[in-house]
Motif scaffolding. Structure first.
Motif, PDB file in Angstrom:
ATOM      1  N   VAL A   1      -7.467   7.064 -40.555  1.00  0.00           N
ATOM      2  CA  VAL A   1      -6.332   5.989 -39.410  1.00  0.00           C
ATOM      3  C   VAL A   1      -7.782   4.943 -40.199  1.00  0.00           C
ATOM      4  O   VAL A   1      -8.352   5.037 -40.050  1.00  0.00           O
ATOM      5  CB  VAL A   1      -7.179   6.379 -38.097  1.00  0.00           C
ATOM      6  CG1 VAL A   1      -6.606   4.971 -37.780  1.00  0.00           C
ATOM      7  CG2 VAL A   1      -6.186   7.458 -38.018  1.00  0.00           C
TER       8      VAL A   1
ATOM      9  N   ASP B   1     -10.806   1.991 -39.995  1.00  0.00           N
ATOM     10  CA  ASP B   1     -12.114   1.510 -39.822  1.00  0.00           C
ATOM     11  C   ASP B   1     -12.403   0.497 -39.750  1.00  0.00           C
ATOM     12  O   ASP B   1     -12.633   0.386 -40.768  1.00  0.00           O
ATOM     13  CB  ASP B   1     -13.077   3.426 -39.666  1.00  0.00           C
ATOM     14  CG  ASP B   1     -14.048   2.678 -38.675  1.00  0.00           C
ATOM     15  OD1 ASP B   1     -13.108   2.787 -37.495  1.00  0.00           O
ATOM     16  OD2 ASP B   1     -14.910   2.077 -38.991  1.00  0.00           O
TER      17      ASP B   1
ATOM     18  N   LYS C   1      -5.188  -0.425 -35.882  1.00  0.00           N
ATOM     19  CA  LYS C   1      -5.498   0.392 -35.168  1.00  0.00           C
ATOM     20  C   LYS C   1      -5.342   0.904 -33.963  1.00  0.00           C
ATOM     21  O   LYS C   1      -4.721   1.327 -32.780  1.00  0.00           O
ATOM     22  CB  LYS C   1      -7.278   0.538 -35.495  1.00  0.00           C
ATOM     23  CG  LYS C   1      -7.996   1.647 -34.792  1.00  0.00           C
ATOM     24  CD  LYS C   1     -10.017   1.197 -35.067  1.00  0.00           C
ATOM     25  CE  LYS C   1     -10.197   2.801 -34.479  1.00  0.00           C
ATOM     26  NZ  LYS C   1     -11.791   2.556 -35.098  1.00  0.00           N
TER      27      LYS C   1
ATOM     28  N   GLU D   1      -2.825   3.683 -32.252  1.00  0.00           N
ATOM     29  CA  GLU D   1      -2.833   3.815 -30.590  1.00  0.00           C
ATOM     30  C   GLU D   1      -2.141   3.806 -29.577  1.00  0.00           C
ATOM     31  O   GLU D   1      -1.722   4.594 -28.638  1.00  0.00           O
ATOM     32  CB  GLU D   1      -4.376   3.110 -29.695  1.00  0.00           C
ATOM     33  CG  GLU D   1      -5.985   3.685 -30.712  1.00  0.00           C
ATOM     34  CD  GLU D   1      -6.742   2.923 -30.402  1.00  0.00           C
ATOM     35  OE1 GLU D   1      -8.066   3.698 -31.414  1.00  0.00           O
ATOM     36  OE2 GLU D   1      -7.176   2.772 -30.192  1.00  0.00           O
TER      37      GLU D   1
END
Ligand SMILES: CC(C)(COP(=O)(O)OP(=O)(O)OC[C@H]1O[C@@H](n2cnc3c(N)ncnc32)[C@H](O)[C@@H]1OP(=O)(O)O)[C@@H](O)C(=O)NCCC(=O)NCCS
Length: 177
Positions: free
Chosen positions: A11, A13, A56, A60
């Motif tokens: 994922v 970052d 991101k 989520e």
């Protein structure tokens, strides 16, 4: 994190912003036709940081899963593999992908798409996936074929690349997970 031997699928970052931005800028010509929106959102480092934060939060929120392919040795992002256009009603989604030219033709995206199919099924309860590719984009068509996607239909005049006036036909490949 999904392990791919010398590489991993992660994922994105904020720490990846520099390598992602420079990878996309280096491959602008290669990605222009099929990844114009991604390039548009990553014209400089600040925009890439925003892109990463947005992707991101979409991850989520299970709206779309944008993941980076990372070289473990250099710790740099060398590609993207994405699950998008998720249709929860039928548990279906689109797979999109791009890879830095320096890593092309070595089977890396085939491995990555196989892993993403397993992730989609086992971790995100998806039942089917599809890939859209233009018939001249042989590397992408081959990745679809080599990962068990089968041709299902031609979506006529369904996509207009930037700087082009005529819409082109896209081939749809599907896979039941
Ligand atoms: C599509 C892409 C991700 C492929 O990544 P990759 O890691 O090179 O793919 P792989 O090595 O796993 O497989 C590529 C296959 O295409 C074949 N291939 C590569 N270049 C080719 C070419 N110019 N003509 C014909 N086949 C080609 C390879 O031989 C391999 O097939 P094979 O194993 O049967 O020999 C990469 O080319 C890319 O980023 N392209 C630009 C972005 C893009 O088009 N994304 C897809 C949008 S639909």
């Amino acid at each position: 994190m999904i392990d791919l031997d010398d590489f991993s699928i992660v994922v994105l970052d904020l720490a990846d912003a520099e390598s992602l931005n420079s990878m996309l800028l280096r491959n602008t010509e290669r990605f222009q036709r099929y990844f114009p929106k991604t390039l548009e959102q990553n014209l400089n480092l600040e925009m890439t940081k925003e892109y990463i934060l947005k992707k991101k939060s979409m991850f989520e929120a299970s709206e779309a899963y944008t993941m980076g392919i990372k070289n473990k040795t250099s710790n740099s992002i060398i590609g993207l593999v994405i699950l998008k256009n998720i249709n929860r009603e039928i548990a279906d989604a689109e797979v999109a992908y791009c890879l830095d030219t320096d890593y092309g033709g070595k089977g890396l995206m085939t491995k990555s798409v196989n892993k993403i199919c397993a992730f989609a099924k086992e971790k995100r309860n998806l039942k089917s996936l599809f890939i859209l590719a233009h018939k001249t984009n042989m590397p992408s068509v081959r990745v679809a074929e080599k990962t068990g996607f089968v041709w299902s239909e031609t979506e006529f005049k369904s996509y207009t690349p930037v700087n082009e006036t005529e819409p082109i036909d896209m081939e749809k490949f599907v896979k039941v997970l």
